[in-house]
Design a protein around this motif. Structure first.
Motif, short mmCIF file in Angstrom:
data_model
loop_
_atom_site.label_atom_id
_atom_site.label_comp_id
_atom_site.label_asym_id
_atom_site.label_seq_id
_atom_site.Cartn_x
_atom_site.Cartn_y
_atom_site.Cartn_z
N TYR A 1 0.83 -1.20 0.00
CA TYR A 1 0.00 0.00 0.00
C TYR A 1 0.87 1.26 0.00
CZ TYR A 1 -3.45 3.46 1.42
OH TYR A 1 -4.25 4.56 1.48
N ILE A 2 1.90 1.25 0.80
CA ILE A 2 2.77 2.42 0.89
C ILE A 2 3.53 2.62 -0.41
CG2 ILE A 2 4.83 3.34 2.03
CD1 ILE A 2 3.76 2.05 4.61
N LYS A 3 4.06 1.56 -0.97
CA LYS A 3 4.84 1.67 -2.20
C LYS A 3 3.98 1.60 -3.45
CE LYS A 3 9.20 0.06 -0.48
NZ LYS A 3 10.39 -0.69 -0.79
N SER A 4 2.71 1.30 -3.30
CA SER A 4 1.77 1.15 -4.43
C SER A 4 2.31 0.17 -5.46
CB SER A 4 1.49 2.49 -5.08
OG SER A 4 0.86 3.35 -4.18
N SER A 5 2.79 -0.97 -4.96
CA SER A 5 3.36 -1.98 -5.85
C SER A 5 2.63 -3.31 -5.74
CB SER A 5 4.84 -2.18 -5.53
OG SER A 5 4.98 -2.66 -4.21
N ALA A 6 1.32 -3.25 -5.59
CA ALA A 6 0.56 -4.49 -5.48
C ALA A 6 0.57 -5.22 -6.81
CB ALA A 6 -0.87 -4.20 -5.06
N PRO A 7 0.67 -6.54 -6.79
CA PRO A 7 0.63 -7.28 -8.04
C PRO A 7 -0.72 -7.12 -8.73
CG PRO A 7 0.69 -8.77 -6.16
CD PRO A 7 0.85 -7.39 -5.63
N SER A 8 -0.73 -7.29 -10.03
CA SER A 8 -1.96 -7.07 -10.79
C SER A 8 -3.06 -8.05 -10.41
CB SER A 8 -1.67 -7.17 -12.29
OG SER A 8 -1.17 -8.46 -12.59
N SER A 9 -2.69 -9.23 -9.88
CA SER A 9 -3.72 -10.21 -9.48
C SER A 9 -4.49 -9.73 -8.26
CB SER A 9 -3.08 -11.56 -9.19
OG SER A 9 -2.18 -11.44 -8.11
N ALA A 10 -3.91 -8.84 -7.47
CA ALA A 10 -4.58 -8.33 -6.28
C ALA A 10 -5.49 -7.15 -6.60
CB ALA A 10 -3.55 -7.92 -5.24
N ASP A 11 -5.50 -6.70 -7.84
CA ASP A 11 -6.33 -5.56 -8.20
C ASP A 11 -7.79 -5.93 -8.41
OD1 ASP A 11 -4.21 -3.86 -8.02
OD2 ASP A 11 -3.71 -3.99 -10.16
N ASN A 12 -8.09 -7.21 -8.31
CA ASN A 12 -9.46 -7.66 -8.48
C ASN A 12 -10.27 -7.24 -7.26
OD1 ASN A 12 -11.80 -8.90 -9.15
ND2 ASN A 12 -10.97 -10.97 -9.19
N THR A 13 -11.16 -6.28 -7.44
CA THR A 13 -11.93 -5.76 -6.31
C THR A 13 -13.38 -6.24 -6.34
OG1 THR A 13 -12.37 -3.75 -7.55
CG2 THR A 13 -10.48 -3.73 -6.06
N GLU A 14 -13.66 -7.33 -7.00
CA GLU A 14 -15.01 -7.85 -7.01
C GLU A 14 -15.38 -8.31 -5.61
OE1 GLU A 14 -15.50 -10.86 -9.93
OE2 GLU A 14 -14.43 -9.74 -11.46
N PRO A 15 -16.66 -8.21 -5.25
CA PRO A 15 -17.06 -8.64 -3.91
C PRO A 15 -16.73 -10.10 -3.60
CG PRO A 15 -18.80 -7.37 -4.94
CD PRO A 15 -17.74 -7.59 -5.98
N GLN A 16 -16.82 -10.97 -4.61
CA GLN A 16 -16.50 -12.38 -4.37
C GLN A 16 -15.02 -12.54 -4.02
OE1 GLN A 16 -17.96 -11.32 -7.25
NE2 GLN A 16 -20.07 -12.07 -7.04
N ALA A 17 -14.16 -11.78 -4.69
CA ALA A 17 -12.73 -11.86 -4.41
C ALA A 17 -12.42 -11.34 -3.01
CB ALA A 17 -11.95 -11.07 -5.45
N ARG A 18 -13.10 -10.28 -2.61
CA ARG A 18 -12.91 -9.75 -1.25
C ARG A 18 -13.31 -10.78 -0.21
NH1 ARG A 18 -15.96 -4.24 -2.19
NH2 ARG A 18 -14.62 -3.39 -3.80
N CYS A 19 -14.46 -11.41 -0.43
CA CYS A 19 -14.94 -12.41 0.52
C CYS A 19 -13.99 -13.61 0.58
CB CYS A 19 -16.35 -12.88 0.15
SG CYS A 19 -17.61 -11.61 0.38
N GLU A 20 -13.48 -14.01 -0.57
CA GLU A 20 -12.55 -15.15 -0.61
C GLU A 20 -11.25 -14.82 0.13
OE1 GLU A 20 -11.04 -18.86 -1.25
OE2 GLU A 20 -13.09 -18.13 -1.50
#
Length: 116
Positions: free
Chosen positions: A66-85
């Motif tokens: 979060y601080i470096k804003s270097s999250a992998p592209s696979s973590a950019d999925n913000t769908e509710p199902q992905a959050r719950c998983e």
């Protein structure tokens, strides 16, 4: 705060219980108000920190990412199902049994000692 008001009104029966004078009460019982202020500050700080980390959990990021804003592209999925998983994976993960690990280590050490 209601309990503090009740304690203050119970201590002084000469005054009516409807009157609540904060400055007078702070002078009479400073410890109670210091405790209320301290509790408020602690709860506010811990609550804000908890809310921030829940946000990171839903975004699938670590604090460093979060601080470096270097999250992998696979973590950019913000769908509710992905959050719950992600939440389920982190909060409901089965932790290893440390007793079993210690027993295995103990057996390994004993076997090593008997061999030598």
């Amino acid at each position: 705060i209601w309990l503090v008001k009740q304690n203050l009104s119970d201590d002084d029966d000469s005054e009516s219980s409807a009157s609540f004078e904060p400055l007078k009460d702070i002078k009479r019982f400073p410890g109670q108000f210091i405790l209320i202020l301290y509790t408020f500050i602690v709860v506010w700080s811990v609550g804000a920190l908890a809310a921030f980390h829940i946000l990171l959990l839903c975004q699938g990021k670590t604090t460093r990412e979060y601080i470096k804003s270097s999250a992998p592209s696979s973590a950019d999925n913000t769908e509710p199902q992905a959050r719950c998983e992600r939440t389920r994976q982190i909060c409901c993960a089965k932790t290893p049994s440390y007793i079993g690990i210690l027993r295995q280590c103990d057996a390994d050490v004993r076997a090593y000692i008997t061999r030598n």
